[in-house]
Design an enzyme around this catalytic site. Structure first.
Site, PDB file in Angstrom:
ATOM      1  N   GLU A  33      15.166   5.065  28.853  1.00 49.82           N
ATOM      2  CA  GLU A  33      13.795   5.570  28.816  1.00 49.82           C
ATOM      3  C   GLU A  33      12.901   4.375  29.149  1.00 49.82           C
ATOM      4  OE1 GLU A  33      12.530   7.353  25.137  1.00 49.82           O
ATOM      5  OE2 GLU A  33      10.503   7.640  25.917  1.00 49.82           O
ATOM      6  N   ARG A 257      27.196   2.064  19.187  1.00 46.69           N
ATOM      7  CA  ARG A 257      26.179   1.189  19.748  1.00 46.69           C
ATOM      8  C   ARG A 257      26.422  -0.243  19.267  1.00 46.69           C
ATOM      9  NH1 ARG A 257      21.453   3.453  19.596  1.00 46.69           N
ATOM     10  NH2 ARG A 257      20.121   1.644  19.524  1.00 46.69           N
ATOM     11  N   LYS A 267      13.791  -0.839  20.962  1.00 48.04           N
ATOM     12  CA  LYS A 267      12.626  -1.144  21.789  1.00 48.04           C
ATOM     13  C   LYS A 267      11.336  -1.014  20.984  1.00 48.04           C
ATOM     14  CE  LYS A 267      14.336   1.552  24.963  1.00 48.04           C
ATOM     15  NZ  LYS A 267      14.405   2.496  26.069  1.00 48.04           N
TER      16      LYS A 267
HETATM   17  P1  ATP Z   1      16.068   1.907  21.668  1.00 53.77           P
HETATM   18  O1  ATP Z   1      16.137   2.471  20.296  1.00 53.77           O
HETATM   19  O2  ATP Z   1      16.277   0.454  21.731  1.00 53.77           O
HETATM   20  O3  ATP Z   1      14.844   2.331  22.402  1.00 53.77           O
HETATM   21  P2  ATP Z   1      17.446   3.904  23.052  1.00 53.77           P
HETATM   22  O4  ATP Z   1      18.802   4.418  22.796  1.00 53.77           O
HETATM   23  O5  ATP Z   1      16.325   4.788  22.705  1.00 53.77           O
HETATM   24  O6  ATP Z   1      17.340   2.504  22.397  1.00 53.77           O
HETATM   25  P3  ATP Z   1      17.434   4.272  25.853  1.00 53.77           P
HETATM   26  O7  ATP Z   1      16.529   3.664  26.844  1.00 53.77           O
HETATM   27  O8  ATP Z   1      17.291   5.703  25.581  1.00 53.77           O
HETATM   28  O9  ATP Z   1      17.265   3.440  24.525  1.00 53.77           O
HETATM   29  O10 ATP Z   1      18.945   3.894  26.168  1.00 53.77           O
HETATM   30  C1  ATP Z   1      19.574   3.928  27.421  1.00 53.77           C
HETATM   31  C2  ATP Z   1      21.044   3.898  27.184  1.00 53.77           C
HETATM   32  O11 ATP Z   1      21.425   2.716  26.506  1.00 53.77           O
HETATM   33  C3  ATP Z   1      21.482   5.062  26.317  1.00 53.77           C
HETATM   34  O12 ATP Z   1      22.645   5.639  26.872  1.00 53.77           O
HETATM   35  C4  ATP Z   1      21.750   4.428  24.991  1.00 53.77           C
HETATM   36  O13 ATP Z   1      22.727   5.133  24.279  1.00 53.77           O
HETATM   37  C5  ATP Z   1      22.190   3.019  25.374  1.00 53.77           C
HETATM   38  N1  ATP Z   1      21.918   2.091  24.288  1.00 53.77           N
HETATM   39  C6  ATP Z   1      20.744   1.855  23.674  1.00 53.77           C
HETATM   40  N2  ATP Z   1      20.880   0.966  22.679  1.00 53.77           N
HETATM   41  C7  ATP Z   1      22.189   0.613  22.661  1.00 53.77           C
HETATM   42  C8  ATP Z   1      22.976  -0.273  21.853  1.00 53.77           C
HETATM   43  N3  ATP Z   1      22.434  -0.968  20.868  1.00 53.77           N
HETATM   44  N4  ATP Z   1      24.291  -0.368  22.121  1.00 53.77           N
HETATM   45  C9  ATP Z   1      24.832   0.324  23.129  1.00 53.77           C
HETATM   46  N5  ATP Z   1      24.163   1.170  23.917  1.00 53.77           N
HETATM   47  C10 ATP Z   1      22.854   1.327  23.694  1.00 53.77           C
HETATM   48 MG    MG Z   2      15.888   6.623  23.562  1.00 55.46          MG
END
Ligand code: ATP
Ligand code: MG
Length: 551
Positions: A33, A257, A267
Site C-alpha cells: 500500500e 511476518r 509504516k
Molecule cells: P505495515 O503495517 O508496515 O504498513 P502492511 O502489511 O500494511 O505493513 P503493505 O504495504 O500492505 O504493508 O505490505 C505489502 C506486503 O508486504 C504485504 O504482502 C505484507 O504482507 C508484506 N509485509 C508487510 N510487513 C511485513 C513483515 N514485517 N514481514 C513480512 N512481510 C511483510
Molecule cells: Mg497494509
C-alpha cells in the site's frame, strides 16, 4: 534451481503445483500500500515473491494496493519502486488496484444481481453490534432484506455521490452465523469523498481491502498470492469472492511476518517517528526502512542474504537485529576499501624522520586480491588516536606508551621516546623515532611488535564528519513492552564527530564502501559534499552475534 538448496514450504507448494500441471508457469505479486516507505519486513516479502519467480522461472507484478485514498501518495509510489529496484528485483508489470476500480465496481454489481450483496444504512457501531461475537451469531437487520433492484439503485446513487461519507455501505451477504467473523456480511464498499492520488475525484466510493485484493490477484492471473499470517482469516472471503464471481482462481498462502529486536516495523509507527521529529526523515539511517538502510550503507546483497538466512516460517518469532548486522559485515568485509581515519587525534612527531614526505602504498582490501593499492602520504607529523597512547602503560598494553614500540599501518615501526602535556594536563604531543629498515613490505629490521596503529599524515589530513549510530530503541521486544512505543526511543542513537582522514577519501567514489581501520564500516551520506565529507557508520567491526551463536 540448485539441488542442494532445500525448499521452504511455499516453494514446495509451487513445485508440487507445477509438477501436477496446475499451472504452466507461476506469477506472483508484491502488493504494497503506498502509504509509507518500505521497511525490512517488506524486504522479506519482496525476496520471497520475486525469489519464487526467479526459482521457478516465473514472473512478479508490482501492485500498488491503493484503495485508501487519504493515506496514499505518489511520493510513496516512487520510493517503493526505487527500493524494489535497489534490492535487485524487476517486475514484469506495474499495476494499481485503482486501475481496476471500474472492474471492481462491476463485480460488486454482479454480486448484487446474484442477491449476494446489499446496501446497509446502519452506522459502524450498529453493524459491529449486529455482527455478534465469535460465540454468538449476528442478528442482521432489515436492510439485509432489500431487494435486488433497490440495492442496484442505491449502489449507483452511492457511486454518483448522492450520500455523505459513512451514510451507507455495501455488504456481501454471506453468513451471519459463520465462526469466521470476516464472513459475517463483510463491508465491501464504503463512501469516501476523498481525492485519490491516481483517479483524482472520479470515485467517491472505494472497495475495501477484501474486495480489492483477491480480485486484483485474479484479474492479473496471479497463481500464488503470498501474504502474512494475519490474513489467514481473510482467506475464506478471498476464496468466496473468486468463486461467486467465477473468475481466475488465484490462491492465497500465508507466512510469518518478520519482527526484529530494537525496532518497530509498521509504516504507521514509522510515519509517527518522522512526523514528530524523532528521526530526520524516512531515510534516516537509524530507520528500519530500506531507504534508511541504503543511506546507512547496507548493501542489497546483505539484505537478501539476511532474508535467505531467516527463511520462511509458519509461526511468528522475533529475529535478532544483530543477525542483519552480521550479514552486512560479512559482505562489507569482502568489498569495503580500507582507509585510515583518526577520530580523537593526538599529535605524533617522528623526530628522526627527515625526508619531508613519502608516498606509501597500502592495500585497498586484504580480502580482495584484485583490490589494488592506494597511495598514503607519510610525514614527520602524524595524527594518531588519543586512545592508542597510555602515559603509564599496563603490562599487556600493546599500543603506544613511553619506551613502547608499535607498527604504523603500512609504514614503519616506531618507538615512543617522550611526550608533552598541555596546561590542563592532556597529552599534547608524542615524540617517537622510527626504524628506517622496518618499512612494511621490505622490513629487514628484525623487530617484532604486537600492535599496529592507524594514523594520518597531519599536513595531508582532511577533516570529515562521522555519524555513529546506535539502536533507535532501547528495549528488545517492543511488541511486549508496556505503554507507548515512543517511550522507548533511545535518545543517544546518533553521535556526530569530526575526524581526520587520509586524503584518498576525497577522491573515492561516492558509493564506495569503506572500512575505517579499527573503527567500523562507513558509507558516504547523501548530504556529503566535496570539502565537507560526511560518513555514516554502517555497522561496527565487532561481531557479537556470531560469537553468541557459537556459545
Ligand atoms: P505495515 O503495517 O508496515 O504498513 P502492511 O502489511 O500494511 O505493513 P503493505 O504495504 O500492505 O504493508 O505490505 C505489502 C506486503 O508486504 C504485504 O504482502 C505484507 O504482507 C508484506 N509485509 C508487510 N510487513 C511485513 C513483515 N514485517 N514481514 C513480512 N512481510 C511483510
Ligand atoms: Mg497494509
Amino acid at each position: 534451481m540448485s539441488e542442494e538448496k532445500s525448499l521452504n514450504f511455499i516453494e514446495e507448494i509451487v513445485a508440487a503445483d507445477l509438477a501436477a500441471g496446475k499451472h504452466k508457469s507461476i506469477l506472483t505479486r508484491f502488493p504494497p500500500e503506498p502509504n509509507g516507505y518500505l521497511h525490512i519486513g517488506h524486504a522479506k516479502s519482496i525476496c520471497l515473491n520475486f525469489g519464487l519467480a526467479k526459482t521457478f522461472n516465473g514472473a512478479t507484478n508490482l501492485r500498488f494496493d491503493d484503495t485508501n485514498p487519504e493515506k496514499e501518495e505518489t511520493e510513496y509510489v516512487e520510493s517503493i519502486k526505487a527500493d524494489v529496484k535497489w534490492l535487485g528485483f524487476d517486475w514484469v508489470k506495474e499495476c494499481y488496484a485503482s486501475d481496476y476500480f471500474d472492474q471492481l465496481y462491476a463485480f460488486a454489481v454482479q454480486l448484487i444481481e446474484k442477491g449476494l450483496a446489499y446496501v446497509d444504512d446502519s452506522t459502524p457501531d450498529e453493524i459491529a453490534q449486529q455482527k455478534g461475537t465469535p460465540t454468538v451469531p449476528g442478528t442482521g437487520n432489515d436492510f439485509r432484506n432489500r431487494n435486488i433492484q433497490e440495492n442496484k439503485e442505491l449502489f449507483e446513487a452511492m457511486k454518483a455521490g448522492k450520500f455523505e461519507d459513512g451514510a451507507k455501505v455495501l455488504r456481501a451477504k454471506i453468513d451471519l452465523a459463520s465462526p469466521n467473523m470476516h464472513m459475517r456480511d463483510p463491508i465491501i464498499y464504503r463512501i469516501k469523498k476523498a481525492h485519490h492520488h491516481r483517479t483524482s475525484d472520479k470515485w467517491c466510493i472505494y472497495p475495501m481491502y477484501d474486495f480489492a485484493h483477491g480480485q486484483s490477484d485474479s484479474i492479473e492471473q496471479i497463481t500464488h498470492s503470498v501474504c502474512t499470517l494475519e490474513f489467514i482469516p481473510h482467506r475464506a472471503l478471498y476464496d468466496w469472492c473468486i468463486e461467486q464471481l467465477g473468475i481466475f482462481p488465484s490462491h492465497q498462502y500465508e507466512f510469518a511476518r518478520l519482527n526484529m529486536t530494537y525496532t518497530v516495523m509498521s509504516k504507521r509507527k514509522l510515519l509517527q517517528l518522522v512526523q514528530e521529529g524523532h528521526v530526520q526523515s524516512w531515510d534516516d539511517p537509524r530507520m528500519p526502512t530500506i531507504s534508511g538502510m541504503r543511506r546507512r550503507g547496507y548493501t542489497p546483497h546483505s539484505i537478501r542474504d539476511f532474508c535467505e538466512r531467516i527463511g520462511i516460517a509458519k509461526r511468528e518469532n522475533i529475529i535478532d537485529f544483530s543477525l542483519l548486522e552480521f550479514c552486512v559485515r560479512e559482505h562489507l568485509n569482502k568489498i569495503a576499501l580500507r582507509r585510515m581515519v583518526v577520530a580523537n587525534p593526538v599529535k605524533l612527531v617522528i623526530t628522526n624522520y627527515e625526508k619531508g614526505e613519502e608516498i606509501l602504498l597500502s592495500e585497498n582490501n586484504p580480502e580482495d586480491e584484485n583490490g589494488g593499492t592506494r597511495e598514503v602520504p607519510f610525514s614527520k607529523e602524524l595524527w594518531i588516536e588519543r586512545d592508542d597512547f597510555m602515559e603509564e602503560p599496563t603490562k599487556k598494553y600493546f599500543r603506544l606508551g613511553p619506551g613502547l614500540q608499535v607498527r604504523l599501518k603500512s609504514a614503519y615501526i616506531i618507538k615512543c621516546d617522550s611526550f608533552e602535556k598541555d596546561e590542563a594536563g592532556n597529552i599534547q604531543t608524542i615524540y617517537a623515532s622510527y626504524f628506517p629498515d622496518s618499512k612494511s613490505g621490505s622490513d629487514t629490521s628484525g623487530i617484532h611488535v604486537k600492535g599496529t596503529l592507524h594514523w594520518v599524515s597531519a599536513k595531508n589530513a582532511i577533516p570529515v564528519t562521522l555519524n555513529e549510530y546506535d539502536r533507535l530503541f532501547n528495549v528488545e521486544d517492543l511488541a511486549t513492552a508496556d505503554g507507548d512505543f515512543k517511550d522507548y526511543i533511545n535518545s543517544n542513537s546518533l553521535k556526530t564527530l569530526t575526524a581526520y582522514a587520509e586524503p584518498a577519501l576525497a577522491n573515492d567514489a561516492l558509493d564506495a564502501r569503506f572500512q575505517f581501520l579499527r573503527k567500523g564500516y562507513f558509507y558516504q551520506d547523501t548530504q556529503s559534499k566535496p570539502g565537507q565529507l560526511v560518513f555514516n557508520r554502517t555497522v561496527t567491526l565487532k561481531d557479537t552475534w556470531a560469537k553468541e551463536q557459537k556459545k
